[in-house]
Design an enzyme around this catalytic site. Sequence first.
Site, PDB file in Angstrom:
ATOM      1  N   HIS A   1      33.322  45.910  49.133  1.00  0.00           N
ATOM      2  CA  HIS A   1      34.525  45.080  48.949  1.00  0.00           C
ATOM      3  C   HIS A   1      34.431  44.209  47.594  1.00  0.00           C
ATOM      4  CE1 HIS A   1      38.805  44.824  49.580  1.00  0.00           C
ATOM      5  NE2 HIS A   1      38.735  43.751  50.155  1.00  0.00           N
ATOM      6  N   VAL A   2      33.701  43.537  47.754  1.00  0.00           N
ATOM      7  CA  VAL A   2      33.420  42.207  46.702  1.00  0.00           C
ATOM      8  C   VAL A   2      32.550  43.111  45.842  1.00  0.00           C
ATOM      9  CG1 VAL A   2      32.777  40.008  46.034  1.00  0.00           C
ATOM     10  CG2 VAL A   2      33.969  40.429  48.313  1.00  0.00           C
ATOM     11  N   HIS A   3      32.872  43.024  44.385  1.00  0.00           N
ATOM     12  CA  HIS A   3      32.328  43.817  43.545  1.00  0.00           C
ATOM     13  C   HIS A   3      30.936  42.935  42.866  1.00  0.00           C
ATOM     14  CE1 HIS A   3      36.004  46.319  43.173  1.00  0.00           C
ATOM     15  NE2 HIS A   3      35.097  46.730  44.078  1.00  0.00           N
TER      16      HIS A   3
ATOM     17  N   ASP B   1      34.907  52.575  49.509  1.00  0.00           N
ATOM     18  CA  ASP B   1      35.424  52.686  48.401  1.00  0.00           C
ATOM     19  C   ASP B   1      34.578  53.740  47.401  1.00  0.00           C
ATOM     20  OD1 ASP B   1      37.385  50.925  48.989  1.00  0.00           O
ATOM     21  OD2 ASP B   1      36.857  49.346  47.510  1.00  0.00           O
TER      22      ASP B   1
ATOM     23  N   ASN C   1      39.496  50.086  51.469  1.00  0.00           N
ATOM     24  CA  ASN C   1      40.732  50.154  51.067  1.00  0.00           C
ATOM     25  C   ASN C   1      41.090  51.200  49.937  1.00  0.00           C
ATOM     26  OD1 ASN C   1      39.003  48.172  49.528  1.00  0.00           O
ATOM     27  ND2 ASN C   1      40.855  47.876  48.428  1.00  0.00           N
TER      28      ASN C   1
ATOM     29  N   HIS D   1      38.648  38.465  47.224  1.00  0.00           N
ATOM     30  CA  HIS D   1      38.631  38.770  48.549  1.00  0.00           C
ATOM     31  C   HIS D   1      38.198  37.727  49.412  1.00  0.00           C
ATOM     32  CE1 HIS D   1      39.691  42.665  47.046  1.00  0.00           C
ATOM     33  NE2 HIS D   1      38.644  43.033  46.720  1.00  0.00           N
TER      34      HIS D   1
ATOM     35  N   TYR E   1      37.985  55.764  43.723  1.00  0.00           N
ATOM     36  CA  TYR E   1      38.890  54.846  43.117  1.00  0.00           C
ATOM     37  C   TYR E   1      39.917  55.668  42.316  1.00  0.00           C
ATOM     38  CZ  TYR E   1      36.018  50.681  44.139  1.00  0.00           C
ATOM     39  OH  TYR E   1      35.741  49.802  44.812  1.00  0.00           O
TER      40      TYR E   1
ATOM     41  N   HIS F   1      33.582  47.342  55.576  1.00  0.00           N
ATOM     42  CA  HIS F   1      33.925  47.060  54.290  1.00  0.00           C
ATOM     43  C   HIS F   1      34.190  45.672  53.857  1.00  0.00           C
ATOM     44  CE1 HIS F   1      35.049  48.570  50.371  1.00  0.00           C
ATOM     45  NE2 HIS F   1      36.131  47.937  50.167  1.00  0.00           N
TER      46      HIS F   1
ATOM     47  N   ASP G   1      31.124  50.650  46.730  1.00  0.00           N
ATOM     48  CA  ASP G   1      32.060  50.628  45.951  1.00  0.00           C
ATOM     49  C   ASP G   1      31.629  51.249  44.772  1.00  0.00           C
ATOM     50  OD1 ASP G   1      32.163  48.311  47.864  1.00  0.00           O
ATOM     51  OD2 ASP G   1      34.319  47.882  47.199  1.00  0.00           O
TER      52      ASP G   1
HETATM   53 FE   FE2 Z   1      37.323  47.439  48.584  1.00  0.00          FE
END
Ligand code: FE2
Length: 470
Positions: free
Chosen positions: A357-359, A198, A235, A330, A201, A320, A169
């Site tokens: 995915h989870v930041h 990711d 995503n 999420h 962005y 991801h 990410d």
């Molecule tokens: Fe993501």
Amino acid sequence: MGPVRRFDLFSFLLVLGLVLNSFVLFCNGGQTSSFVRKVEKTVDMPLDSDVFRVPPGYNAPQQVHITQGDVEGKAVIVSWVTQEALGSNTVIYWKENSSKKYKAQGKSNTYKYYNYTSGYIHHCPIRNLEYDTKYYYMVGVGQTERKFWFFTPPEVGPDVPYTFGLIGDLGQTFDSNITLTHYENNPTKGQAVMFVGDLSYADQYPNHDNNRWDSWGRFVERSTAYQPWIWTVGNHELDFAPEIKETRPFKPFKHRYRTPYRSSGSTEPFWYSIKRGPAYIIVLASYSAYGKYTPQYTWLEEEFPKVNRTETPWLIVLMHSPWYNSYDYHYMEGETMRVMYEPWFVKNKVDVVFAGHVHAYERSERISNIAYNIVNGICAPVKDQSAPVYITIGDGGNLEGLATKMTEPQPEYSAFREASFGHAIFSIKNRTHAYYGWHRNQDGYAVKGDTMWFHNRFWHPIDESPSFDS
Ligand SMILES: [Fe+2]
Ligand SMILES: *[C@@H]1O[C@H](CO)[C@@H](O)[C@H](O)[C@H]1NC(C)=O
Ligand SMILES: *[C@@H]1O[C@H](CO)[C@@H](O)[C@H](O)[C@H]1NC(C)=O
Ligand SMILES: *[C@@H]1O[C@H](CO)[C@@H](O)[C@H](O)[C@H]1NC(C)=O
Ligand SMILES: *[C@@H]1O[C@H](CO)[C@@H](O)[C@H](O)[C@H]1NC(C)=O
Ligand SMILES: *[C@@H]1O[C@H](CO)[C@@H](O)[C@H](O)[C@H]1NC(C)=O
């Protein structure tokens, strides 16, 4: 007065002691780090930043990146973009100190996205490389030539040490730049990056402004041109935007980034596997169909029996969307895929699963949750030494900022969690031991915020619960 005070102090200590004691008794779920970071806005670096500079010279190759090009590690795919003209598709490459030069011929393409037209995107596989060798390569042949280098991995085998970096990410903010800088300056040098999805962005901009795909490619070139990044899609690679009639999912990613999916019998670039040194890496696609009878399901079912732990002791899975995630953000998004595939992971003794995915950052205990069958009600994770450790490393630093809200209390399966940006290093020593460390961006390059010795689940499956730590 004196005696009264002393009594108060005594009872205070007594209560404190009971409270601390109860923490020891009931908080065996793990640790939520108390690290306090500076809270500030995470913003993208402006387009005129140094990291986005276009290399000088007419039609100079930019956004140079490499990835593994076959299953065994004897091929590399070199990719780059030329903006003004098509230029050459050729890569010239040679072994260090060798005067014999080789040529490989690639292909190029362009694509349109809404009102954006890409430059010429070149991909050139180079094959039959020797293991464990430094190669130089040149792109932009006949125009503005640029030279880079990479190392091939050691021959696939059980006791060759190999060190992977982990980034997820990433995006292109000032924090992203700090993450990449920390990865580069980590005294334990990563030899390849497992990237858990990711990338740019760009989809956060109006009409998914694809110029931000280009700027991202220039930003990461300082690493991606010199060591392979193993790509997982997230995503933010979907770029599915029916409101502007962009309905082909993954269009920019698919044109710009290559994966060696055909070599492993996959039918789409988003799920595939490679061997690299002592590791067998399975990359899964959270945003492609994975239910029974789908191509990904059928492929994965046939993939596990191919893993030979005598040849590649370390079985690693990248995806991801995490299956175990105790942040609010999420929450449970990975649940359907977990239900489909988790029994295979336990049966085949996957060592570790990395997701993004989870930041934020999180590491689980070895746990599984595969007993449920609709009527038996057995639906909570249990400690399981055949199960993988699940690590969420979506903390690269993109413009969406940190995921700070966590579910409380911390679930028992969660060993450590902290909402900070950073990266990790997974350093395989031999067939039994691998050392893992997570590095937060606020610390010095060598400082580790979370560590774990991994004991291989096939060769050395000793109990890794905290009380048995060794
Ligand atoms: Fe993501
Ligand atoms: C290449 O040459 C340099 C300088 O002479 C030397 O240090 C290096 O070990 C050589 N590398 C190989 C692979 O022979
Ligand atoms: C694309 O459209 C946006 C707004 O609709 C506009 O701001 C931008 O300049 C356009 N870009 C090109 C290359 O035409
Ligand atoms: C990004 O990091 C590099 C390396 O630390 C530094 O040279 C550069 O100035 C940074 N750029 C920005 C825009 O922060
Ligand atoms: C597994 O790999 C080892 C070492 O390369 C090899 O000797 C053995 O035959 C392989 N086993 C199978 C079932 O392919
Ligand atoms: C494997 O690596 C670990 C950690 O470095 C070491 O303690 C162990 O002795 C090694 N095993 C063998 C067989 O070399």
